[in-house]
Design a protein around this motif. Sequence first.
Motif, PDB file in Angstrom:
ATOM      1  N   VAL A 164       7.538  10.381 -12.514  1.00  0.00           N
ATOM      2  CA  VAL A 164       6.950   8.885 -11.732  1.00  0.00           C
ATOM      3  C   VAL A 164       8.971   8.550 -12.075  1.00  0.00           C
ATOM      4  CG1 VAL A 164       6.855   6.562 -11.377  1.00  0.00           C
ATOM      5  CG2 VAL A 164       4.501   8.157 -12.806  1.00  0.00           C
ATOM      6  N   SER A 165       9.333   8.537 -10.730  1.00  0.00           N
ATOM      7  CA  SER A 165      10.563   8.193 -10.549  1.00  0.00           C
ATOM      8  C   SER A 165      11.582   6.694 -10.652  1.00  0.00           C
ATOM      9  CB  SER A 165      11.390   8.654  -8.835  1.00  0.00           C
ATOM     10  OG  SER A 165      11.006   7.984  -8.183  1.00  0.00           O
ATOM     11  N   GLN A 166      12.788   7.069 -11.355  1.00  0.00           N
ATOM     12  CA  GLN A 166      12.423   5.201 -11.712  1.00  0.00           C
ATOM     13  C   GLN A 166      12.833   4.162 -10.100  1.00  0.00           C
ATOM     14  OE1 GLN A 166      16.034   5.539 -13.725  1.00  0.00           O
ATOM     15  NE2 GLN A 166      14.923   5.575 -15.793  1.00  0.00           N
ATOM     16  N   LYS A 167      12.999   5.713  -8.918  1.00  0.00           N
ATOM     17  CA  LYS A 167      13.057   4.888  -7.540  1.00  0.00           C
ATOM     18  C   LYS A 167      11.917   4.089  -7.659  1.00  0.00           C
ATOM     19  CE  LYS A 167      14.653   5.451  -2.806  1.00  0.00           C
ATOM     20  NZ  LYS A 167      13.568   6.082  -2.179  1.00  0.00           N
ATOM     21  N   ALA A 212       6.930  -2.337  -7.812  1.00  0.00           N
ATOM     22  CA  ALA A 212       7.494  -3.539  -9.037  1.00  0.00           C
ATOM     23  C   ALA A 212       7.760  -4.402  -8.433  1.00  0.00           C
ATOM     24  CB  ALA A 212       7.996  -2.607 -10.576  1.00  0.00           C
ATOM     25  N   TRP A 213       9.285  -3.999  -7.205  1.00  0.00           N
ATOM     26  CA  TRP A 213       9.476  -4.526  -6.749  1.00  0.00           C
ATOM     27  C   TRP A 213       8.762  -4.693  -5.295  1.00  0.00           C
ATOM     28  CZ3 TRP A 213      10.927  -3.107  -1.389  1.00  0.00           C
ATOM     29  CH2 TRP A 213      11.625  -4.342  -0.598  1.00  0.00           C
ATOM     30  N   CYS A 214       7.388  -4.892  -5.185  1.00  0.00           N
ATOM     31  CA  CYS A 214       6.903  -5.469  -4.123  1.00  0.00           C
ATOM     32  C   CYS A 214       5.873  -5.783  -5.211  1.00  0.00           C
ATOM     33  CB  CYS A 214       5.755  -3.646  -4.070  1.00  0.00           C
ATOM     34  SG  CYS A 214       6.838  -3.247  -1.919  1.00  0.00           S
ATOM     35  N   LYS A 235       0.869  -1.596   0.467  1.00  0.00           N
ATOM     36  CA  LYS A 235       0.053   0.370   0.073  1.00  0.00           C
ATOM     37  C   LYS A 235       0.365   1.397  -0.318  1.00  0.00           C
ATOM     38  CE  LYS A 235      -4.314  -2.386   2.181  1.00  0.00           C
ATOM     39  NZ  LYS A 235      -4.779  -1.816   3.535  1.00  0.00           N
ATOM     40  N   LYS A 236       2.114   0.975   1.104  1.00  0.00           N
ATOM     41  CA  LYS A 236       2.743   2.825   0.978  1.00  0.00           C
ATOM     42  C   LYS A 236       3.514   2.469  -0.386  1.00  0.00           C
ATOM     43  CE  LYS A 236       7.409   2.903   2.834  1.00  0.00           C
ATOM     44  NZ  LYS A 236       8.680   2.741   3.719  1.00  0.00           N
ATOM     45  N   LEU A 291       2.669   5.774  -2.847  1.00  0.00           N
ATOM     46  CA  LEU A 291       3.584   6.629  -3.458  1.00  0.00           C
ATOM     47  C   LEU A 291       3.529   7.055  -5.218  1.00  0.00           C
ATOM     48  CD1 LEU A 291       6.545   8.438  -3.253  1.00  0.00           C
ATOM     49  CD2 LEU A 291       7.364   6.412  -2.531  1.00  0.00           C
ATOM     50  N   TYR A 292       4.025   5.828  -5.573  1.00  0.00           N
ATOM     51  CA  TYR A 292       3.578   5.331  -7.015  1.00  0.00           C
ATOM     52  C   TYR A 292       3.014   5.791  -7.960  1.00  0.00           C
ATOM     53  CZ  TYR A 292       3.592   3.058 -11.740  1.00  0.00           C
ATOM     54  OH  TYR A 292       3.298   2.859 -12.804  1.00  0.00           O
TER      55      TYR A 292
END
Length: 150
Positions: free
Chosen positions: A30-33, A39-41, A15-16, A20-21
């Motif tokens: 949208v930052s790459q970070k 995506a990692w989540c 959710k966090k 943010l995304y």
Amino acid sequence: MEDILNEVVSAEDLKKFERLYHEQLYSEDVSQKAQFEYAWCLVRSKYSADIRKGILLLEDLYSKQSGSEWRDCLYYLAIGNARIKEYTKALSYVRAFLQVEPQNTQVQQLQTLIRKKMEKEGLLGMAVAGGVIIGIASIVGLGIAMAKKN
């Protein structure tokens, strides 16, 4: 190492990073970070639709990255694809990673794990297919025997 394919993201983290995304997406910046973290989540979600969405985001990042970010994308692309049982695709990402860093033991272990899963599920798939064939043959044989009896 096998835990990496079974690891599930916490609902709070998902959710966090999703919030943010989407905030950045809404502002069209949208930052790459932020994209990577979301995506990692997603690739660590328990839902295959989330994993597929994470793979798409990582593929987009992969096409834009270099250096360590590029390696991270490849690694999590391999994990995401393995989690949805796209083992051939997962191995292609592993091979691409190992071409750049052939001595990376973490990726070598991931490759071994993916191959074991392929073998296990391949044998399981063959056993199920064999069982179905035997079942069909039994029914056909029973039908033929009953037809001859009448």
